[in-house]
Design an enzyme around this catalytic site. Structure first.
Site, short mmCIF file in Angstrom:
data_model
loop_
_atom_site.label_atom_id
_atom_site.label_comp_id
_atom_site.label_asym_id
_atom_site.label_seq_id
_atom_site.Cartn_x
_atom_site.Cartn_y
_atom_site.Cartn_z
CG ASP A 138 -0.17 -0.22 2.44
OD1 ASP A 138 -0.93 -0.47 3.57
OD2 ASP A 138 0.95 -0.10 2.47
CG ASP A 186 9.74 -4.44 -15.22
OD1 ASP A 186 8.32 -4.47 -14.86
OD2 ASP A 186 10.62 -4.89 -14.37
CG ASP A 195 13.19 10.96 -7.50
OD1 ASP A 195 14.23 11.78 -7.44
OD2 ASP A 195 12.97 10.34 -6.44
CG HIS A 240 6.92 -4.65 -11.82
ND1 HIS A 240 8.03 -5.05 -12.43
CD2 HIS A 240 6.96 -5.41 -10.82
CE1 HIS A 240 8.83 -6.05 -11.99
NE2 HIS A 240 7.80 -6.31 -10.89
CB VAL A 251 17.58 12.20 -10.11
CG1 VAL A 251 18.82 13.27 -10.08
CG2 VAL A 251 17.16 11.85 -11.70
CG ASN A 254 16.44 14.78 -6.93
OD1 ASN A 254 16.43 14.32 -5.98
ND2 ASN A 254 15.48 14.49 -8.02
CG ASN A 331 8.70 -13.02 -5.81
OD1 ASN A 331 9.67 -12.93 -5.51
ND2 ASN A 331 7.49 -12.04 -6.49
CB ALA A 344 16.47 -17.34 -11.73
CE1 TYR A 346 16.66 -20.91 -20.02
CE2 TYR A 346 16.33 -18.56 -19.57
CZ TYR A 346 15.90 -19.83 -20.04
OH TYR A 346 14.50 -19.99 -20.81
CG ASP A 375 24.55 -15.92 -9.52
OD1 ASP A 375 25.54 -16.87 -9.52
OD2 ASP A 375 23.73 -15.66 -10.18
CB SER A 399 10.16 -7.64 -8.88
OG SER A 399 9.82 -8.62 -9.99
#
Length: 733
Positions: A138, A186, A195, A240, A251, A254, A331, A344, A346, A375, A399
């Protein structure tokens, strides 16, 4: 409106003209069930993906196919009644094919996997659906516990001090490269977010909104990237992908919002995911776009679908620009060593799979793990980042972990963009911060650490150079193939003897600077040689060769069969092939007027075209065939051995009798035949056979009327009679 099967049957012609994109998901499935291919397969897929009541594992309207060199894409597409949607350059020969009406994915793959097409199709596979790995919660620097954890309360959760990536310590020495590009593959990016806007990538070769492909890359007005989901130049999204982008490169300094791992960078927007997911082909197109632009790092916060050779090859080939593919572990809370989750799982050495950790240095309960496949870890729970049109939000998921790691990779790479990709990779891997929660369930057992990665001076990796065979080489099965290479390490010197040669089809071929084998299996071999130095750093390469069935050599053409020395058959033929390993010679004997006794009398090596056989009296004939690794050719025609020709006869006359003599040149003769001519005026005439004699006889007499005469002789045999000798000198009787 809902179409039912009986109406479809009645209105088939009309429905075929309907565009699938205009129908709901039930309508699309009804059309598909009725054997009607959608006019726009991408739009039809989106209709299914965006229906929350529908779950599909792969695109039901298309497949991915890798073609062998020389195969025609349109011809292969026609086999399944479809058309070619995409031809990829990142994976040579890979095409995205739509399916004809009534052809299922399973049927198409089975059809293209038939032995008849083995020379044209390397593999065919589904275009799997993948989905984001983030879970929205939320609704600025103090909230970013993953960057700097002091034990603060973030969104109701109290953290553990220093359970973070040590970002401020890294920023003391380096805050990012303003020209270094990171691809966010994505749902897209809100590149107008306050931002993010200063760090958005702008295509330097494109003039906005002029309707022209200014940089010639095949995409018109691709100013900020490309939307491969809707196939347009607007990769904009407020969800997402925007959250992911903020963690990588919001950034810094700023005075507003949040900060990314990289205060300054360039974020390339590549959208291939919609609200319901996206396809492997879309992911490959996105990766291909970024590689074509020379991008060295991508973040991939998505997973799903089965093993895709196409995506594996695309990731592998992205090494050509030094690309590191950072991805979410997924997940599902699974050990993906045992239950693979892609991408993941591979095994590409330029792929970095990332698990999610919490602000208390534990593994997030939802995060996948695996000692051999995942990894490292990174903050992925209760992560605050850019979201919406100008806002921010908390999200959980691997993610959110992946962009922390991708940000660190970009921070290290951006500091020296010309360093080898494997140096950057090892620098990130060897500087993780160990935590108990990841021990023995990830490769490194630690959390990515920005400060140590940026400040670390690594052992230099070896440099592997393959010197043979050339990429794309073709060999006949059973012939020796030699793999050669050199490996030089700055610290260890020449370590060529440690090169490990691996085929994706046959496994480890051997170890050393030169490895020769004759036992490679038929088909394409993706070769992945690698070498590891004493510090654990690895360099590898990637190329392919093809092992093809051996072809049967062409049949030779028999040229001659003549008697040489007495009783010696000399057989000569023409070599009509270039792939024989030798020749085989067969003989028959003439007995009572019939050719009998098939006998293989010998064999010779390649390129030899003469054979000598010792025989006795009688008729003999020969034929020849070539042999090779593919088998024997057809036999040549037969040639009968011709007896040797006598030399010029000698003649003398006495008392009305002419004596004719000759040599016996043959060991296979049955006798000799003698012919006479008379001199009449200025011409030789009255050619007459005066008789025959038996074998081994070398003379005869003649009692012609007075006159001048000459004689010649030929050898008789059960096979071929010899040519006539030359005429004797003239003799007067």
């Amino acid at each position: 409106m809902k179409w039912v099967r009986d109406r479809i049957a009645l209105c088939l012609g009309a429905l075929m003209a309907c565009a699938a994109w205009a129908a709901g998901s039930d309508d699309v499935r009804a059309l598909h069930a009725a054997g009607i291919a959608p006019d726009d397969p991408r739009a039809a897929l989106h209709t299914l993906l965006e229906d929350p009541t529908v779950w599909i594992e792969y695109d039901p309207f298309t497949i991915l196919v890798q073609l062998a060199p020389g195969a025609g894409p349109e011809a292969i597409a026609a086999v399944v009644g479809g058309t070619v949607l995409d031809e990829f350059t990142l994976v040579p020969g890979l095409v995205h094919i739509s399916l004809g009406g009534g052809v299922s994915v399973e049927q198409a793959i089975l059809t293209l996997s038939q032995p008849l097409l083995a020379g044209s199709v390397i593999y065919a596979e589904p275009d799997y659906i993948v989905r984001t790995c983030g879970i929205p919660n939320d609704t600025h620097f103090s909230r970013l516990w993953g960057m700097h954890n002091t034990g603060q309360n973030v969104n109701g959760i109290v953290g553990k001090p220093d359970a973070d990536i040590d970002a401020p310590e890294a920023w003391d020495s380096y805050t990012g490269n303003p020209n270094f590009v990171i691809a966010i593959i994505d749902t897209g990016i809100n590149y107008t977010h306050p931002d993010l806007m200063a760090n958005r990538w702008v295509n330097p070769g494109e003039i906005p909104n002029n309707g022209i492909d200014d940089d010639g890359n095949g995409y018109i007005d691709d100013v900020y990237g490309w939307n491969f989901y809707n196939n347009n130049n607007n990769p904009y999204d407020t969800g997402h992908g925007t959250h992911v982008a903020g963690t990588v490169g919001a950034v810094g300094n700023n005075g507003q919002g949040v900060v990314g791992v990289n205060w300054q960078c360039k974020l390339m927007a590549l959208k291939f995911l919609g609200s319901g997911g996206g396809t492997i082909s879309g992911a490959i197109n996105s990766l291909q776009y970024s590689v074509a632009k020379g991008v060295k790092v991508s973040n991939n916060s998505w997973s799903g679908g089965g093993y895709s050779s196409s995506l594996f090859n695309a990731i592998e080939n992205s090494k050509s620009v030094g690309h590191i593919f950072v991805c979410a572990a997924g997940n599902d809370g699974l050990n993906i060593d045992s239950f693979p989750v892609y991408p993941a799982s591979y095994t590409n050495t330029n792929l970095l799979a990332v698990a999610a950790t919490t602000s208390n240095d534990t593994r997030a309960s939802f995060s996948n793990y695996g000692k051999n496949t995942v990894d490292l870890g990174a903050p992925g729970a209760n992560v605050y980042s850019t979201y919406g049109t100008s806002g921010y939000a908390y999200m959980d998921g691997t993610s959110m972990a992946s962009p922390h790691a991708a940000g660190v990779v970009a921070l290290v790479y951006g500091k020296n963009p010309n360093q080898p990709w494997n140096t950057v990779y090892q620098q990130v891997m060897t500087t993780t911060r160990p935590i108990a929660a990841l021990a023995n369930i990830t490769v490194t057992g630690g959390v990515v650490n920005a400060a140590d990665a940026v400040g670390y001076t690594p052992n230099q990796p070896p440099v592997l150079t393959v010197t043979g065979p050339a990429n794309g080489s073709v060999f006949v099965v059973g012939t020796p193939v030699t793999f050669s290479g050199t490996a030089i390490d700055p610290e260890d010197g020449n370590i060529s003897s440690q090169i490990v040669w691996v085929s994706h089809a046959d496994g480890v071929i051997g170890t050393g600077a030169n490895v020769t084998t004759s036992s490679l299996s038929l088909g394409i071999h993706y070769m992945m040689p690698s070498v590891t130095d004493s510090g654990g750093l690895t360099d590898d390469d990637f190329f392919s060769i093809q092992i093809v069935p051996a072809s049967i050599p062409n049949a030779p053409t028999i040229v001659s069969g003549e008697e040489g020395n007495p009783g010696q058959g000399v057989v000569v033929w023409a070599d009509n092939s270039n792939n024989e390993t030798g020749f085989q010679i067969q003989r028959q004997q003439k007995v009572a007027g019939k050719w009998v006794s098939n006998t293989i009398v010998g064999s010779v090596g390649p390129n030899v075209t003469t054979f000598i056989d010792n025989v006795g009296q009688g008729g003999w004939r020969y034929r020849v065939r070539a042999n090779g690794s593919g088998g024997y050719s057809a036999w040549s025609g037969w040639i009968v051995l011709r007896a040797a020709t006598p030399a010029k006869p000698t003649v003398s006359a006495s008392g009305g009798t002419i004596f004719v003599g000759w040599n016996d040149p043959s060991g296979i003769e049955s006798g000799f035949e003698i012919q006479r001519q008379q001199r009449v005026g200025n011409a030789w005439t009255n050619t007459t056979v005066i008789g025959t004699v038996g074998a081994d006889v070398t003379g005869t007499t003649d009692n012609p009327p007075s006159g001048r005469y000459r004689y010649r002789v030929r050898t008789l045999s059960d096979g071929r009679i010899s040519t006539w000798s030359v005429w004797s000198a003239a003799v007067d009787n």
